[in-house]
Scaffold this motif. Structure first.
Motif, mmCIF file in Angstrom:
data_model
loop_
_atom_site.group_PDB
_atom_site.id
_atom_site.type_symbol
_atom_site.label_atom_id
_atom_site.label_comp_id
_atom_site.label_asym_id
_atom_site.label_seq_id
_atom_site.Cartn_x
_atom_site.Cartn_y
_atom_site.Cartn_z
ATOM 1 N N ASP A 316 0.829 -1.204 0.000
ATOM 2 C CA ASP A 316 0.000 0.000 0.000
ATOM 3 C C ASP A 316 0.864 1.254 0.000
ATOM 4 O OD1 ASP A 316 -2.204 -1.621 0.025
ATOM 5 O OD2 ASP A 316 -2.891 -1.048 2.020
ATOM 6 N N ASP A 317 1.969 1.213 0.725
ATOM 7 C CA ASP A 317 2.870 2.371 0.767
ATOM 8 C C ASP A 317 3.440 2.670 -0.616
ATOM 9 O OD1 ASP A 317 2.460 2.703 3.470
ATOM 10 O OD2 ASP A 317 4.326 1.706 4.070
ATOM 11 N N ASP A 318 3.731 1.627 -1.380
ATOM 12 C CA ASP A 318 4.221 1.820 -2.750
ATOM 13 C C ASP A 318 3.193 2.591 -3.580
ATOM 14 O OD1 ASP A 318 6.544 0.332 -2.247
ATOM 15 O OD2 ASP A 318 5.619 -1.545 -2.902
ATOM 16 N N ALA A 319 1.940 2.191 -3.467
ATOM 17 C CA ALA A 319 0.876 2.830 -4.245
ATOM 18 C C ALA A 319 0.694 4.289 -3.843
ATOM 19 C CB ALA A 319 -0.433 2.069 -4.068
ATOM 20 N N VAL A 320 0.704 4.562 -2.552
ATOM 21 C CA VAL A 320 0.518 5.941 -2.078
ATOM 22 C C VAL A 320 1.675 6.823 -2.534
ATOM 23 C CG1 VAL A 320 0.359 7.401 -0.034
ATOM 24 C CG2 VAL A 320 -0.897 5.234 -0.123
ATOM 25 N N ALA A 321 2.900 6.302 -2.491
ATOM 26 C CA ALA A 321 4.056 7.075 -2.965
ATOM 27 C C ALA A 321 3.908 7.412 -4.447
ATOM 28 C CB ALA A 321 5.339 6.295 -2.708
ATOM 29 N N ALA A 322 3.396 6.476 -5.241
ATOM 30 C CA ALA A 322 3.197 6.722 -6.673
ATOM 31 C C ALA A 322 2.093 7.750 -6.903
ATOM 32 C CB ALA A 322 2.872 5.412 -7.384
ATOM 33 N N MET A 323 1.036 7.702 -6.106
ATOM 34 C CA MET A 323 -0.018 8.718 -6.192
ATOM 35 C C MET A 323 0.562 10.109 -5.983
ATOM 36 S SD MET A 323 -2.971 6.916 -3.824
ATOM 37 C CE MET A 323 -4.089 8.324 -3.852
ATOM 38 N N ARG A 324 1.392 10.243 -4.960
ATOM 39 C CA ARG A 324 1.982 11.542 -4.641
ATOM 40 C C ARG A 324 2.924 12.005 -5.741
ATOM 41 N NH1 ARG A 324 3.325 9.916 1.665
ATOM 42 N NH2 ARG A 324 1.196 10.206 2.467
ATOM 43 N N LEU A 325 3.680 11.083 -6.302
ATOM 44 C CA LEU A 325 4.618 11.429 -7.360
ATOM 45 C C LEU A 325 3.879 11.976 -8.577
ATOM 46 C CD1 LEU A 325 7.654 11.320 -8.106
ATOM 47 C CD2 LEU A 325 7.245 9.030 -9.022
ATOM 48 N N LEU A 326 2.779 11.340 -8.944
ATOM 49 C CA LEU A 326 1.996 11.816 -10.083
ATOM 50 C C LEU A 326 1.322 13.155 -9.774
ATOM 51 C CD1 LEU A 326 0.404 8.451 -11.261
ATOM 52 C CD2 LEU A 326 2.036 9.851 -12.547
ATOM 53 N N ALA A 327 0.874 13.331 -8.545
ATOM 54 C CA ALA A 327 0.203 14.576 -8.177
ATOM 55 C C ALA A 327 1.149 15.768 -8.201
ATOM 56 C CB ALA A 327 -0.422 14.434 -6.787
ATOM 57 N N ILE A 328 2.393 15.537 -7.832
ATOM 58 C CA ILE A 328 3.378 16.624 -7.799
ATOM 59 C C ILE A 328 3.795 17.034 -9.202
ATOM 60 C CG2 ILE A 328 5.736 17.204 -7.114
ATOM 61 C CD1 ILE A 328 5.294 15.362 -4.683
#
Length: 409
Positions: A316-328
């Motif tokens: 789950d942490d991997d997915a959340v980190a990717a969400m943040r990367l795309l949002a930035i």
């Protein structure tokens, strides 16, 4: 964790699979659903993320953004509505129904006593509820205990009757089947089981629109534009719908397919180990709600068993980190709103590239051209803001600002 699928083949698209799902049927579905006003008329964007590709050390990175397919916020707007339309056509064969008129609500009087039901983690149920509302039939949605109130409210907004069960997604599937039998309702599910394959096939066929738009945007169905495609797991429907289209178009030249799923909902990973559609070994409770599925769809597995090259799990942490990367975003790439399941493909790519030996095994390097599917946006806005640290509106505002700046230079 990554495993190679020893059963994967490099061949022309098998005729026995083409008889189930084909480019021709996908294009027919695409034509029908184009009449539905709930969908945006234009293809969804295919972004080139050149900045991220450079930082990851690969040649090209493309992102197909299904978050803007419709107000429903995900690719599921293509599956359940097509399956519902095809089910209605099968049930009323003598009425010569026009599929496009069905999507315009032209047969509401015929369908006023007709009820459909489905289990869902959120997006499939929302798509079915919206289509049922347009076509004029009743819709019942069964949610399991881990589906948020926010997602429930989004489904109820389309007039569906929502019911709750204890347990996980598979428990909700069983309850939907029981209720359908008891009430003479019709199940519109995105997962298959013994004796139930027509509707899940139609759901998967609807997803072919995504692949068709990618092929068209790439300029040719003869030149393979991607070396790798990372696809979300779940029960396997999206992956089967996308890879089957590419396989028929490109044959033995098809891109390498990597299936990504939560480590605690690893039903496809386990299926690859065993060679048959299998159950997950974990709790199945994941922040990636759309991928929190405990059992692989046997029908989808018929396509994945020989058409998917690698299976991997992420946290789950991997997915959340990717969400943040795309949002930035970055100095080159637009910010993108990607939900928990939507960012899973990028999370898998990043995880593989962090292990040089695994990246080399999969063939990821400076010449790799990778395709990702952003399967959903902020379908649960409050959850999105809590996980990413900024709202969907804030990300979209920065995206629009970047587009305006690029157009003015």
């Amino acid at each position: 964790m990554l495993i190679a699928n020893e059963r994967a083949t490099r061949s022309a698209y098998p005729s026995e699979l083409q008889s189930v799902m084909s480019v021709a049927n996908a294009e027919e579905s695409r034509d029908w659903i184009s009449a539905w006003d709930s969908l945006n008329p234009s293809p969804t964007p295919l972004y080139e993320l050149n900045g991220l590709a450079h930082s990851l050390g690969i040649g090209k990175l493309y992102l197909k953004d299904e978050s803007v397919r419709s107000d429903l916020g995900s690719f599921k707007a293509l599956g359940a509505p097509i399956a519902l339309a095809r089910l209605i056509l099968r049930l009323w064969p003598d009425h010569n129904l026009d599929p496009k008129l069905l999507f315009k609500g032209g047969y509401r009087s015929l369908l006023e006593a007709f009820t459909v039901i489905s289990a869902t983690d959120g997006n499939h149920g929302k798509g079915l509820a919206a289509a049922a509302q347009t076509m004029g039939c009743h819709c019942v949605i069964v949610l399991h205990a881990n589906v948020s109130e926010e997602r429930e409210q989004a489904i109820a907004r389309f007039g569906a009757r929502v019911m709750r069960v204890q347990g996980n997604y598979d428990a909700s599937v069983e309850e939907a089947a029981r209720l359908a039998k008891a009430n003479d309702w019709h199940v519109v599910s995105d997962t298959s089981y013994d004796g139930y394959e027509e509707v899940p096939r139609d759901v998967m066929q609807g997803y072919g629109t995504v692949a068709a738009e990618i092929v068209e945007a790439s300029g040719s169905d003869q030149t393979v534009p991607f070396t790798h495609v990372f696809l979300q797991g779940g029960v396997g429907g999206l992956a089967a719908g996308i890879l089957s289209y590419f396989w028929e178009c490109y044959g033995e030249r098809r891109p390498t397919v990597v299936i990504v799923e939560p480590v605690q909902a690893d039903c496809l990973f386990q299926s690859a180990l065993r060679g048959i559609a299998s159950k997950a070994t974990g709790s199945v409770d994941s922040v990636m709600a759309g991928l929190a599925c405990g059992e692989a769809s046997p029908l989808a597995w018929r396509f994945l068993v020989s058409g998917a090259d690698y299976f991997m799990t992420i946290t789950d942490d991997d997915a959340v980190a990717a969400m943040r990367l795309l949002a930035i975003g970055n100095a080159v790439d637009l910010p993108v709103v990607s939900g928990e399941s939507g960012a899973a493909g990028l999370a898998g790519l990043i995880e593989l590239l962090s292990h040089a030996a695994q990246a080399a095994t999969v063939g990821l390097g400076p010449d790799a051209r990778v395709l990702l599917i952003n399967t959903e946006g902020a379908t649960a806005p409050a959850a999105y803001q809590a996980l990413v640290g900024q709202s969907e509106a804030q990300v979209l505002a920065r995206q629009r600002n970047r587009v305006r700046l690029s157009q003015s230079t």
